[in-house]
Design a protein around this motif. Sequence first.
Motif, PDB file in Angstrom:
ATOM      1  N   PRO A  75       0.710  -1.273  -0.130  1.00  0.00           N
ATOM      2  CA  PRO A  75      -0.018   0.145  -0.005  1.00  0.00           C
ATOM      3  C   PRO A  75       1.090   1.255  -0.100  1.00  0.00           C
ATOM      4  N   THR A  76       2.011   1.339   0.522  1.00  0.00           N
ATOM      5  CA  THR A  76       2.939   2.363   0.690  1.00  0.00           C
ATOM      6  C   THR A  76       3.308   2.759  -0.580  1.00  0.00           C
ATOM      7  N   ALA A  77       3.681   1.592  -1.350  1.00  0.00           N
ATOM      8  CA  ALA A  77       4.219   1.811  -2.832  1.00  0.00           C
ATOM      9  C   ALA A  77       3.075   2.434  -3.860  1.00  0.00           C
ATOM     10  N   ASP A  93      13.821 -10.405 -10.061  1.00  0.00           N
ATOM     11  CA  ASP A  93      12.462 -10.927  -9.592  1.00  0.00           C
ATOM     12  C   ASP A  93      11.878 -10.236  -8.430  1.00  0.00           C
ATOM     13  N   SER A  94      10.718  -9.378  -8.419  1.00  0.00           N
ATOM     14  CA  SER A  94      10.110  -9.047  -7.600  1.00  0.00           C
ATOM     15  C   SER A  94       8.556  -8.850  -7.750  1.00  0.00           C
ATOM     16  N   ALA A  95       7.585  -9.419  -7.054  1.00  0.00           N
ATOM     17  CA  ALA A  95       6.251  -9.243  -7.350  1.00  0.00           C
ATOM     18  C   ALA A  95       5.880  -7.800  -7.087  1.00  0.00           C
ATOM     19  N   GLY A  96       6.230  -7.246  -5.931  1.00  0.00           N
ATOM     20  CA  GLY A  96       6.006  -5.893  -5.414  1.00  0.00           C
ATOM     21  C   GLY A  96       6.473  -4.841  -6.541  1.00  0.00           C
ATOM     22  N   ALA A  97       7.892  -4.967  -7.096  1.00  0.00           N
ATOM     23  CA  ALA A  97       8.217  -4.187  -8.375  1.00  0.00           C
ATOM     24  C   ALA A  97       7.520  -4.140  -9.558  1.00  0.00           C
ATOM     25  N   GLN A  99       4.255  -5.101  -9.551  1.00  0.00           N
ATOM     26  CA  GLN A  99       3.059  -4.486  -9.183  1.00  0.00           C
ATOM     27  C   GLN A  99       3.197  -3.087  -9.387  1.00  0.00           C
ATOM     28  N   ASP A 100       4.375  -2.353  -9.068  1.00  0.00           N
ATOM     29  CA  ASP A 100       4.575  -1.064  -9.129  1.00  0.00           C
ATOM     30  C   ASP A 100       4.502  -0.562 -10.690  1.00  0.00           C
ATOM     31  N   ALA A 102       3.082  -2.026 -12.886  1.00  0.00           N
ATOM     32  CA  ALA A 102       1.583  -2.225 -13.445  1.00  0.00           C
ATOM     33  C   ALA A 102       0.794  -1.144 -13.154  1.00  0.00           C
ATOM     34  N   THR A 103       1.029  -0.763 -11.871  1.00  0.00           N
ATOM     35  CA  THR A 103       0.274   0.452 -11.208  1.00  0.00           C
ATOM     36  C   THR A 103       0.591   1.648 -12.404  1.00  0.00           C
ATOM     37  N   ALA A 104       2.016   1.945 -12.419  1.00  0.00           N
ATOM     38  CA  ALA A 104       2.664   2.915 -12.850  1.00  0.00           C
ATOM     39  C   ALA A 104       1.984   3.041 -14.459  1.00  0.00           C
ATOM     40  N   ARG A 105       1.898   2.016 -15.091  1.00  0.00           N
ATOM     41  CA  ARG A 105       1.188   1.983 -16.443  1.00  0.00           C
ATOM     42  C   ARG A 105      -0.200   2.337 -16.525  1.00  0.00           C
ATOM     43  N   ARG A 106      -0.832   1.710 -15.645  1.00  0.00           N
ATOM     44  CA  ARG A 106      -2.420   2.011 -15.308  1.00  0.00           C
ATOM     45  C   ARG A 106      -2.461   3.529 -15.365  1.00  0.00           C
ATOM     46  N   LEU A 107      -1.801   4.165 -14.349  1.00  0.00           N
ATOM     47  CA  LEU A 107      -1.675   5.804 -14.045  1.00  0.00           C
ATOM     48  C   LEU A 107      -1.203   6.594 -15.343  1.00  0.00           C
ATOM     49  N   GLY A 108      -0.627   5.845 -16.231  1.00  0.00           N
ATOM     50  CA  GLY A 108       0.141   6.507 -17.527  1.00  0.00           C
ATOM     51  C   GLY A 108       1.346   7.086 -17.250  1.00  0.00           C
ATOM     52  N   LEU A 109       2.154   6.599 -16.253  1.00  0.00           N
ATOM     53  CA  LEU A 109       3.437   7.071 -15.730  1.00  0.00           C
ATOM     54  C   LEU A 109       4.553   6.407 -16.603  1.00  0.00           C
TER      55      LEU A 109
END
Length: 127
Positions: A75-77, A93-97, A99-100, A102-109
């Motif tokens: 949640p912090t990330a 390999d990093s599930a958290g990274a 996920q980061d 995927a979130t960035a792409r969803r946000l258009g970053l």
Amino acid sequence: MTDKPMLVLIAGPYRSGTDGDPQAMAANLARLEAAAWPVFATGHLPVIGEWIALPVLRSAGAGPTDPLADQVLYPTADRLLARCDAVLRLPGDSAGADQDVATARRLGLPVYHDVTEIPHRTPQETR
């Protein structure tokens, strides 16, 4: 080149592949932090989610291997990415990274995979 400094999240392995070993996690954090100066040298501001999440965990009396960690680290990330302008995804390999990213792409970053891909900020610094 850009004239506005970006807040760049450095994403990569932290707990992944460590089996909870504190020294291995410290080594992973050191690898993340090694990218901070190169990002800063481009004229931008680097940030690593663990720089925020670990003190939050400590203030709750927990650490990165505590069950509470999953409720704080990811949640912090996610919250941080809402404020970031880009992500630098380091290898490993990093599930958290992942996920980061995927979130960035969803946000258009933009997602960079090497610091040389990050646009340099124009020299005029402002206060």
